[in-house]
Design a protein around this motif. Structure first.
Motif, PDB file in Angstrom:
ATOM      1  N   LEU A  64      -5.525   0.932   1.416  1.00  0.00           N
ATOM      2  CA  LEU A  64      -4.817   1.490   2.225  1.00  0.00           C
ATOM      3  C   LEU A  64      -5.222   1.274   3.960  1.00  0.00           C
ATOM      4  O   LEU A  64      -4.777   1.168   4.303  1.00  0.00           O
ATOM      5  CB  LEU A  64      -4.040   2.774   1.660  1.00  0.00           C
ATOM      6  CG  LEU A  64      -2.936   2.596   0.490  1.00  0.00           C
ATOM      7  CD1 LEU A  64      -3.790   2.487  -0.843  1.00  0.00           C
ATOM      8  CD2 LEU A  64      -2.465   4.404   0.596  1.00  0.00           C
ATOM      9  N   PHE A  93      -1.204  -2.458   4.239  1.00  0.00           N
ATOM     10  CA  PHE A  93      -0.029  -1.674   3.905  1.00  0.00           C
ATOM     11  C   PHE A  93       0.520  -1.691   5.380  1.00  0.00           C
ATOM     12  O   PHE A  93      -1.163  -0.609   5.583  1.00  0.00           O
ATOM     13  CB  PHE A  93      -1.311  -0.422   2.857  1.00  0.00           C
ATOM     14  CG  PHE A  93      -0.151   0.329   3.240  1.00  0.00           C
ATOM     15  CD1 PHE A  93       0.757   0.784   2.337  1.00  0.00           C
ATOM     16  CD2 PHE A  93      -1.012   1.864   3.578  1.00  0.00           C
ATOM     17  CE1 PHE A  93       1.647   1.928   1.953  1.00  0.00           C
ATOM     18  CE2 PHE A  93       0.480   3.460   3.468  1.00  0.00           C
ATOM     19  CZ  PHE A  93       1.129   3.059   2.835  1.00  0.00           C
ATOM     20  N   GLN A  97       6.287  -3.165   4.840  1.00  0.00           N
ATOM     21  CA  GLN A  97       7.162  -1.684   4.657  1.00  0.00           C
ATOM     22  C   GLN A  97       8.560  -0.910   5.043  1.00  0.00           C
ATOM     23  O   GLN A  97       9.532  -0.817   4.669  1.00  0.00           O
ATOM     24  CB  GLN A  97       6.487  -0.920   3.579  1.00  0.00           C
ATOM     25  CG  GLN A  97       5.638  -1.320   2.258  1.00  0.00           C
ATOM     26  CD  GLN A  97       4.209  -2.199   3.143  1.00  0.00           C
ATOM     27  OE1 GLN A  97       3.944  -1.898   4.318  1.00  0.00           O
ATOM     28  NE2 GLN A  97       3.304  -2.104   1.933  1.00  0.00           N
ATOM     29  N   GLN A 150      -1.902  -1.277  -3.370  1.00  0.00           N
ATOM     30  CA  GLN A 150      -1.220  -0.717  -2.428  1.00  0.00           C
ATOM     31  C   GLN A 150      -0.661   0.737  -2.205  1.00  0.00           C
ATOM     32  O   GLN A 150      -0.090   1.328  -1.557  1.00  0.00           O
ATOM     33  CB  GLN A 150      -0.189  -1.266  -1.100  1.00  0.00           C
ATOM     34  CG  GLN A 150      -1.152  -2.310  -0.611  1.00  0.00           C
ATOM     35  CD  GLN A 150      -0.205  -3.221   0.739  1.00  0.00           C
ATOM     36  OE1 GLN A 150       0.526  -3.179   1.096  1.00  0.00           O
ATOM     37  NE2 GLN A 150      -1.634  -4.928   1.085  1.00  0.00           N
TER      38      GLN A 150
END
Ligand code: KIV
Length: 271
Positions: A64, A93, A97, A150
């Motif tokens: 992460l 990460f 997203q 992740q």
């Protein structure tokens, strides 16, 4: 003549042709110039600049913390040594997203600032829009399903994924969605071999397994694990080909002894 041997540079097309010819695809991670040089010279098909750099290069517990800038630094070093293989870089990460615009911006940074050939990102239906957006900009995308590190804090464990029917069904749906969205290959991490077989046979794009058994179209390992640089990781799926930690510790010990005993440097090692 193998598909791999026919080409000067391995591309996503080569990888596709290898699946069609039944020729297995070999992928390894690398994070720096010198090891990438060794791995490319040995004839690897794909180097993955994995976000596992967060663990093996930076010493973090998970993947992460690594940043997009740090991934770009690693990938820029690798690409200089990768004369023949395809180079794929992990989107770290937090870099894809939130939404597809951010995902595309991150992928463009990787392509522009490193010269790499493709990106990889983790997840299924949840990241579909981002995959489509990146692919529509002309950037090849490799998917990653099964154990997706992740999401470790969601899973709570690095155990084998998709053993239960509901998760296996979701994975089977996700691989089809990723293929339709334009992924050129999919990493399958730590899932039962029988599920990986079914999934691999259901796709026209290649699967690359890690802890997913022998029926995948290719295999990937983390370089530090297979070369025995990292000695604290012994999952069942890992085959260790060297013990660099032990050999390097011995060599350094030898050097220390030589310096302390005034054996090094000797007359021929000085000006
Ligand atoms: O980051 C990585 O090294 C990976 C492989 C384990 C597939 O994603």
């Amino acid at each position: 003549m193998s598909v791999n041997k026919e080409v000067k540079r391995v591309t996503t097309n080569t990888i596709q042709k290898m699946k069609e010819a039944g020729e297995k695809i070999a992928m390894l991670t690398a994070y720096d110039f010198s090891f990438a040089r060794i791995i490319d010279s040995a004839g690897i098909d794909i180097i993955l600049v994995g976000d596992s750099a967060s663990n093996v290069m930076a010493g973090h517990e998970t993947t992460l913390p690594i940043t997009l800038d740090q991934m770009i630094y690693h990938a820029s070093s690798v690409i200089k040594a990768a004369h023949r293989c395809l180079v794929v870089v992990d989107l770290p990460f937090g870099s894809y997203q939130s939404n597809s615009e951010i995902a595309l911006a991150s992928a463009i940074r990787i392509m522009k600032e490193t010269g790499a050939h493709a990106v990889k990102l983790e997840g299924g239906e949840e990241v579909l829009e981002s995959i489509k957006k990146i692919v529509s900009a002309g950037i090849p995308v490799m998917g990653h399903l099964g154990l997706t590190p992740q999401s470790i804090y969601k899973f709570g464990t690095y155990a084998v994924r998709a053993k239960e029917e509901a998760e296996a069904e979701k994975l089977k749906k996700d691989v089809q969605l990723l293929q339709e969205a334009g992924c050129f290959a999919i990493v399958l991490e730590k899932i039962p071999a029988i599920l990986a077989k079914e999934v691999t046979e259901s796709l026209h794009i290649p699967t690359i397994g890690i802890g997913a058994g022998k029926y995948c179209d290719g295999q990937v390992l983390v370089m530090h694990d297979m070369l025995g640089i990292n000695t604290e990781f012994h999952p069942k799926f890992l085959r260790q080909y060297l013990n660099i930690f032990e050999q390097a510790t011995e060599a350094v010990g030898h050097y220390i002894k030589d310096v302390k005993s005034n054996d090094f440097p000797n007359e021929s090692e000085q000006y």
